[in-house]
Scaffold this motif. Structure first.
Motif, PDB file in Angstrom:
ATOM      1  N   ASP A   1       4.076   1.975   2.387  1.00 48.92           N
ATOM      2  CA  ASP A   1       5.269   2.845   2.128  1.00 48.92           C
ATOM      3  C   ASP A   1       4.855   3.818   1.392  1.00 48.92           C
ATOM      4  OD1 ASP A   1       8.036   3.687   0.784  1.00 48.92           O
ATOM      5  OD2 ASP A   1       8.531   1.771   1.959  1.00 48.92           O
ATOM      6  N   VAL A   2       5.716   4.827   0.786  1.00 52.12           N
ATOM      7  CA  VAL A   2       5.414   6.066   0.096  1.00 52.12           C
ATOM      8  C   VAL A   2       5.595   6.184  -1.236  1.00 52.12           C
ATOM      9  CG1 VAL A   2       5.195   7.498   2.451  1.00 52.12           C
ATOM     10  CG2 VAL A   2       7.418   7.313   0.927  1.00 52.12           C
ATOM     11  N   LEU A   3       4.938   6.848  -1.921  1.00 54.84           N
ATOM     12  CA  LEU A   3       5.343   7.042  -3.355  1.00 54.84           C
ATOM     13  C   LEU A   3       4.908   8.737  -3.369  1.00 54.84           C
ATOM     14  CD1 LEU A   3       5.900   6.397  -6.326  1.00 54.84           C
ATOM     15  CD2 LEU A   3       3.362   5.841  -6.621  1.00 54.84           C
ATOM     16  N   VAL A   4       5.837   9.332  -3.880  1.00 53.19           N
ATOM     17  CA  VAL A   4       5.945  10.602  -3.832  1.00 53.19           C
ATOM     18  C   VAL A   4       5.694  11.194  -5.181  1.00 53.19           C
ATOM     19  CG1 VAL A   4       7.368  13.088  -3.336  1.00 53.19           C
ATOM     20  CG2 VAL A   4       7.693  10.987  -1.863  1.00 53.19           C
ATOM     21  N   ALA A   5       4.687  12.076  -5.438  1.00 50.90           N
ATOM     22  CA  ALA A   5       4.389  12.487  -6.880  1.00 50.90           C
ATOM     23  C   ALA A   5       4.098  14.089  -6.495  1.00 50.90           C
ATOM     24  CB  ALA A   5       2.955  11.888  -7.427  1.00 50.90           C
ATOM     25  N   ARG A   6       4.759  14.744  -7.423  1.00 52.53           N
ATOM     26  CA  ARG A   6       4.316  16.418  -7.280  1.00 52.53           C
ATOM     27  C   ARG A   6       4.028  16.935  -8.455  1.00 52.53           C
ATOM     28  NH1 ARG A   6       5.576  19.025  -3.038  1.00 52.53           N
ATOM     29  NH2 ARG A   6       6.616  20.742  -4.485  1.00 52.53           N
TER      30      ARG A   6
ATOM     31  N   VAL B   1       0.976  -1.124  -0.170  1.00 52.60           N
ATOM     32  CA  VAL B   1      -0.133   0.053   0.145  1.00 52.60           C
ATOM     33  C   VAL B   1       0.823   1.182   0.070  1.00 52.60           C
ATOM     34  CG1 VAL B   1      -1.668   1.110   1.127  1.00 52.60           C
ATOM     35  CG2 VAL B   1      -1.879  -1.052   1.123  1.00 52.60           C
ATOM     36  N   LEU B   2       0.579   1.808  -1.030  1.00 49.06           N
ATOM     37  CA  LEU B   2       1.376   3.251  -1.175  1.00 49.06           C
ATOM     38  C   LEU B   2       0.870   4.313  -0.978  1.00 49.06           C
ATOM     39  CD1 LEU B   2       3.523   2.197  -4.310  1.00 49.06           C
ATOM     40  CD2 LEU B   2       4.333   2.200  -1.937  1.00 49.06           C
ATOM     41  N   GLY B   3       1.273   5.235   0.141  1.00 52.86           N
ATOM     42  CA  GLY B   3       0.411   6.439   0.234  1.00 52.86           C
ATOM     43  C   GLY B   3       1.141   7.662  -0.193  1.00 52.86           C
ATOM     44  N   LEU B   4       0.236   8.463  -1.020  1.00 52.09           N
ATOM     45  CA  LEU B   4       0.830   9.822  -1.677  1.00 52.09           C
ATOM     46  C   LEU B   4       0.900  10.729  -0.523  1.00 52.09           C
ATOM     47  CD1 LEU B   4      -1.143   9.714  -4.997  1.00 52.09           C
ATOM     48  CD2 LEU B   4       0.997   9.045  -4.555  1.00 52.09           C
ATOM     49  N   PRO B   5       2.127  11.217  -0.152  1.00 47.27           N
ATOM     50  CA  PRO B   5       2.448  12.231   0.864  1.00 47.27           C
ATOM     51  C   PRO B   5       1.997  13.514   0.416  1.00 47.27           C
ATOM     52  CG  PRO B   5       4.477  11.466   0.151  1.00 47.27           C
ATOM     53  CD  PRO B   5       3.376  10.832  -0.621  1.00 47.27           C
TER      54      PRO B   5
END
Length: 222
Positions: free
Chosen positions: A57-62, A34-38
């Motif tokens: 875990d995290v997945l960073v999208a800007r 499960v990847l949360g978008l911070p």
């Protein structure tokens, strides 16, 4: 206050977790990532990961903003994936993706910086051959979600889903080309912004994200 508002991201996470496990019970106990978008998606994703007995875990999208109006998102990029643009916006404002390359590189660098802060020296989680659910606290235009989904799809998960407590009705169908399934608790016809569907939509900090990740790691080690 709307009767359909979530109290906060914690309540939204619990409700979303129930929705995902009800519709996709086959994801429970299968090593789902499960990847949360911070920042806002991580506390929501924490509940989904717990319900699925999965890994958080995290997945960073800007967001990529329009020149002169950075608050207007016309694209998005992850730390390692390709930039994704809203082509209708590009056409409307007469923009060429090449003109936006400096902004793309700035946001990619920021995504890499944040990912390093959130993950530290932990290795990235395995994606290939396992089910993955990307989670955010809401879906507005969908361009950030599309960038995130494409970045993970390239790493060959066995299944790739997207989940959010509230989604703009016109945005959710756009993800059907990117995700195997899309979970939205609410798709209000009068959607304007994600925050209006939360009573408490406080701005989160990097420390909040780190706290949620640390709690998930502690749970996994018990």
């Amino acid at each position: 206050m709307r009767e359909s508002q979530f109290t906060d991201r914690d309540e939204a996470g619990r409700v979303l977790a129930e929705a995902v496990t009800t519709r996709a019970p086959e994801l429970v106990g299968q090593g789902t990532l499960v990847l949360g978008l911070p920042r806002g998606g991580v506390p929501v994703a924490r509940y989904v990961a717990e319900a699925l007995d999965g890994e958080l875990d995290v997945l960073v999208a800007r967001k990529i903003g329009m020149p002169g109006q950075p608050e207007l998102g016309i694209g998005a990029v992850t730390a390692g994936g390709p930039a994704v643009f809203d082509h209708r916006s590009l056409y409307q404002f007469g923009l060429d993706p090449e003109r936006l390359e400096p902004e793309v590189e700035r946001e990619r660098a920021e995504a890499q910086r944040r990912l390093l802060r959130y993950r530290g020296d932990r290795p990235p989680p395995r994606v290939e051959g396992r089910p993955v659910v990307i989670v955010d606290d809401g879906l507005a235009t969908g361009v950030t979600a599309r960038a995130a989904l494409r970045a993970i799809r390239a790493r060959e998960p066995s299944r790739l889903d997207f989940a959010a407590p509230v989604c703009a009705a016109q945005a959710a169908p756009l993800l059907s080309e990117e995700a195997d399934d899309v979970y939205c608790v609410m798709q209000p016809a009068d959607f304007v912004a994600v925050g209006e569907w939360y009573t408490d939509f406080a701005q989160l900090t990097d420390a909040d994200v780190e706290e949620a990740l640390a709690a998930a790691l502690h749970r996994a080690r018990r």
